[in-house]
Design an enzyme around this catalytic site. Structure first.
Site, PDB file in Angstrom:
ATOM      1  CE  LYS A 278      -3.579 -29.367  17.537  1.00 32.85           C
ATOM      2  NZ  LYS A 278      -4.995 -28.989  18.659  1.00 32.85           N
TER       3      LYS A 278
ATOM      4  CD  GLU B  34      -8.418 -25.008  14.969  1.00 32.09           C
ATOM      5  OE1 GLU B  34      -9.008 -26.078  14.562  1.00 32.09           O
ATOM      6  OE2 GLU B  34      -7.357 -24.902  15.374  1.00 32.09           O
TER       7      GLU B  34
ATOM      8  CG  HIS C  21      -4.172 -24.019  15.995  1.00 34.24           C
ATOM      9  ND1 HIS C  21      -3.588 -24.406  16.605  1.00 34.24           N
ATOM     10  CD2 HIS C  21      -4.616 -24.796  14.888  1.00 34.24           C
ATOM     11  CE1 HIS C  21      -4.260 -24.963  17.515  1.00 34.24           C
ATOM     12  NE2 HIS C  21      -4.854 -25.759  16.384  1.00 34.24           N
TER      13      HIS C  21
ATOM     14  CG  ASN D 148      -2.650 -29.316  13.660  1.00 36.71           C
ATOM     15  OD1 ASN D 148      -1.254 -29.596  13.602  1.00 36.71           O
ATOM     16  ND2 ASN D 148      -3.072 -27.599  14.704  1.00 36.71           N
TER      17      ASN D 148
ATOM     18  N   GLY E 199      -8.604 -30.415  21.618  1.00 43.03           N
ATOM     19  CA  GLY E 199      -7.921 -31.518  22.974  1.00 43.03           C
ATOM     20  C   GLY E 199      -8.809 -31.268  24.441  1.00 43.03           C
TER      21      GLY E 199
ATOM     22  CB  SER F 140     -13.043 -32.267  20.756  1.00 43.16           C
ATOM     23  OG  SER F 140     -12.697 -32.256  21.649  1.00 43.16           O
TER      24      SER F 140
ATOM     25  CD  GLU G  26      -2.472 -26.571  19.691  1.00 45.11           C
ATOM     26  OE1 GLU G  26      -1.744 -26.988  19.271  1.00 45.11           O
ATOM     27  OE2 GLU G  26      -3.516 -26.841  20.396  1.00 45.11           O
TER      28      GLU G  26
END
Ligand code: 13P
Length: 257
Positions: free
Chosen positions: A11, A171, A95, A9, A177, A217, A97
Site C-alpha cells: 500500500k 478480500e 483493490h 501489498n 486492516g 488481516s 481501497e
C-alpha cells in the site's frame, strides 16, 4: 496442483531505501522456499529499483494499480506497458481501497485487467464485500458482479495460459486492516463459489487451475488454517507484509503440506 501465490501489498508505505532493505532480506531468506510463488507490491516510485534488486530471484515485482490505456493524456496515471518497462510482472486491479476511495468500478476494473493481460503481465483481480453487504446477505451477489465486471475483458480460455496470468483475490472489506480475519470456513465458502463462477465463465480446466488468494488481516498465526482450505491458494497480505519475519512466516505457512 495449484502453486500457492503469496503477495505482499505494501500500500502507501516505504521509501525506496526501506523497500530495497526489505526485498533484499526476502530474496536472501526465501531463496530456498519451494512450492510457493511470492510477490511484493511496493509503491510506484520504488517499483523499478525493487525489480532491479529482485533480478535473478523468483520473487515477482507487482504494481498496486494501473490505467486501462497504454499512453496518452492521462495526467498522473501509469499504464501496464510502462509498468512492464519498469520490471513489473503482476498488477493488482480492483483493490477495495481503489473502489472505496478512488472510484474504481466493476467496469473500470475489467478494462484494467484487460490492459494488464494485453501487456503480457499477470492480473490479480480483487473482489470482496463490505460488512453491510455481508450482513444484508449479499456477499455472493456482490462478488458475482465484481467478478463479471473484472473478467469482462478476458477472452483467452486456454486454461494453462489463464492460470499463469490471472489470479483472483477475495478480500472481504470488513477484514482488511481490522484484525478481524474471515474464518477459514467463511473464506472457503466464497472461494468455492468464485471457482464455480470461474468454471461457468472460463471452463472447468481454467477454474481448476486459476489461483484464488485470500486477503484481510492475514498473519503468521492464522495463515496456515486459511491455506489448508481446498480453494484458498495463497494470500494477499497488507500490514503483515511490511516486516520480513512476518511475511516470511506467512509464505512458509502457504507451502503445500
Ligand atoms: P491487511 O492484511 O492489512 O488486512 O490488508 C489486506 C489487503 O488489503 C491486502 O491487499
Amino acid at each position: 496442483m495449484r502453486t500457492p501465490f503469496v503477495v505482499g501489498n505494501w500500500k502507501l508505505n516505504k521509501t525506496i531505501a526501506d523497500a530495497l532493505a526489505l526485498v533484499t532480506e526476502l530474496k536472501n531468506q526465501l531463496g530456498a522456499v519451494k512450492g510457493v510463488a511470492v510477490g511484493v507490491a511496493p509503491v510506484a516510485t520504488a517499483l523499478h529499483s525493487v525489480a532491479k534488486r529482485l533480478e535473478g530471484s523468483p520473487i515477482a515485482t507487482c504494481a498496486q494499480n494501473c490505467h486501462w490505456e497504454a499512453s496518452g493524456a492521462w495526467t498522473g496515471e501509469l499504464s501496464a506497458p510502462l509498468l512492464a518497462d519498469a520490471g513489473v510482472t503482476w498488477v493488482i486491479v480492483g483493490h477495495s481501497e481503489r473502489r472505496q476511495f478512488f472510484g474504481d468500478t466493476n467496469e473500470g476494473v475489467g478494462k484494467k485487467a484487460k490492459a494488464v493481460l494485453a501487456a503480457g503481465l499477470g492480473a490479480i483481480v480483487c473482489v470482496g464485500e463490505s460488512l453491510a453487504e455481508r450482513d444484508g446477505g449479499n456477499t455472493l451477489s456482490v462478488v458475482d458482479a465484481q467478478l463479471a465486471g473484472g473478467l469482462a475483458g478476458v477472452a483467452d480460455h486456454d486454461a494453462a495460459k489463464l492460470a499463469a496470468k490471472l489470479v483472483i483475490a477475495y478480500e472481504p472489506v470488513w477484514a482488511i486492516g481490522t484484525g478481524r480475519t474471515a474464518t477459514p470456513g467463511q473464506a472457503q465458502e466464497v472461494h468455492a463459489h468464485i471457482r464455480k463462477r470461474l468454471g461457468e465463465r472460463l471452463g472447468a480446466a481454467a477454474a481448476d487451475a486459476i489461483r484464488i488468494q485470500y486477503g484481510g488481516s492475514v498473519k503468521a498465526s492464522n495463515a496456515e488454517a486459511l491455506m489448508s482450505e481446498n480453494d484458498i491458494d495463497g494470500a494477499l497480505v497488507g500490514g503483515a507484509s511490511l516486516e520480513a519475519a512476518d511475511f516470511i512466516a506467512i509464505v512458509k505457512a502457504a507451502r503445500p503440506s
